[in-house]
Structures are given as C-alpha cells and as structure tokens.
Design an enzyme around this catalytic site. Sequence first.
Site, PDB file in Angstrom:
ATOM      1  N   HIS A  35      -1.984   1.487  -2.776  1.00 44.07           N
ATOM      2  CA  HIS A  35      -1.192   2.225  -4.410  1.00 44.07           C
ATOM      3  C   HIS A  35      -0.848   1.251  -4.593  1.00 44.07           C
ATOM      4  CE1 HIS A  35      -2.138   6.800  -3.707  1.00 44.07           C
ATOM      5  NE2 HIS A  35      -1.790   6.280  -2.309  1.00 44.07           N
ATOM      6  N   GLU A 100       1.863   1.699  -0.137  1.00 41.57           N
ATOM      7  CA  GLU A 100       2.537   2.039  -1.678  1.00 41.57           C
ATOM      8  C   GLU A 100       3.127   0.396  -1.324  1.00 41.57           C
ATOM      9  OE1 GLU A 100       2.061   3.441  -4.392  1.00 41.57           O
ATOM     10  OE2 GLU A 100       3.175   5.934  -4.128  1.00 41.57           O
TER      11      GLU A 100
END
Length: 265
Positions: A35, A100
């Site tokens: 992400h 992330e």
Amino acid sequence: MTGFDPDSALVRRVCPSPNHGEREESKALDSIILHYTGMETGEAALARLCDPAAEVSCHYVIGEDGEILQLVPEVRRAWHAGKSYWAGERDMNSTSIGIELVNGGHDFGLPAYPDAQIAALAALCRDIGSRYTIPATHILAHSDVAPFRKKDPGEHFPWGRLAEAGIGHYVVPHPQDADAPLKRGSSGEKVEGLQGMLAIYGYDSAVSGLYGKKTEQLVAAFQRHFRPALVDGKADESTVATLKELLATRPREAARKMPAAVGIS
Ligand SMILES: [Zn+2]
C-alpha cells in the site's frame, strides 16, 4: 496492547496499533499486500494507523528513508485490505501481511519511491518469505486485490526493481503499438478470453463476454501493476500480450492454488 517483540530483525521501531483481530485459522498466510499511505506526512499516517476510531492498520510501515516500523504482530490479522479478492480468497486480511509505504500517492502528486525505501521493502519481503511460503504471484498491490476501490501503491511503484531483487512475479511489459483495443462496450469471444485470463491470474474477474465498467477497472488495475506506461482500462495488444506472458511464466505453485472452477470457457 503495549509493546511486543518484532517479528523481524529489520524492524527499527515497534509502534503498537490496537487495530487487529484473530486470523482465520484454517487459512494459510501466503500473501503480501503493498500500500501507499496516501497522506501528507508519515507521522499523520502512523497516527491514523494506530487510532482505534479509524479501524485500519497494517503490519509494517516503511519510511521514505527505509526505516521499518512494525505496528501489528504477524500472527494477528491487521486491517488493511478491506473487501478484497485474489485467486479464490475473499478474506485477504487473514491470508496476508500488509505493508504501508510512506508516500503521498495520487492525492499528493504520486511522488517517486526513493531507492532506500524500495531496498528496505525488498529486504523485508525476503525476511517474511523465510517464515511463510509466499508464491511470487501473491506479492500484490492493494489495487490488485481491491480493483474496484483502490489505486495504491500506484503506477509509479517500481515492480521491475523489486523483481530484480527477486521479489514478485513480473515480465517486461510488451511495447505499445497503435491498435484497436478492446474497451468499454466491446463484447464477444475476445472479451471472454481476456476476462478468463485475468481470472486465472488471480483477479476478481467474471467471464461474461461483456466489457463493462468492472472489466475496465480490472484492466486498469492490471496495467497499474504490469503495464504502467498507460493506465486507461483499455485492453490493447501490449496489455493482452503482457498478461499472456505472465500466465505462461507464472511459477507452478501459483497454478496449483487456483480453485478448479476458475477457467476460460
Ligand atoms: Zn491500501
């Protein structure tokens, strides 16, 4: 949760997030989902990923300088994928590690991913791969598993560089040519074939023979990962040829994982 011992020696700092739950025990952990944070700063993203009201989290955050933080222990189910699908699995949060990358994303000009950040990510993926069996075709973008909602980590993410480090499944995109692509409104056998190939590779693709909005979104997700020079949702020759080569070169363990019901009609 107070602190916990990090799962990887690469972790510089543990920042426990309260946002996690039990993994579905019957399911194997076999995927990594990447992400971007999509916020102005890494600090703002970290605050959100640890805010109980936000109900989102991930296992690892990697800063632009390559610093690796762990928020959720790997044994726990972090909340990063949301409504998702890959290769027959609809609970990707139970079967994946979520990473992330601090990056502003589409809302902040789609900045480039610094080398230090990608090097740290490659090392972390290798490290996770020493604990779990993760097929190359299961190292994925959030946009691969949620193509109707998500665009991250975006078309500037350097999948080719990750592949050079031995991470993920990748082929050099076939060159673009002036041709008449399949696109919204197209129908027939060629569309069926495209939809079937996307489904076999792992995408949430129904084989209807009709090129509607969902097929357009799936093709855009495919392009974002595998043919990022033009992300327009139209299946031109370059897109289709790249998909065919990926299917022809995917490692055998990926083919074995697919449910028998998925196939080209
Ligand atoms: Zn995401």
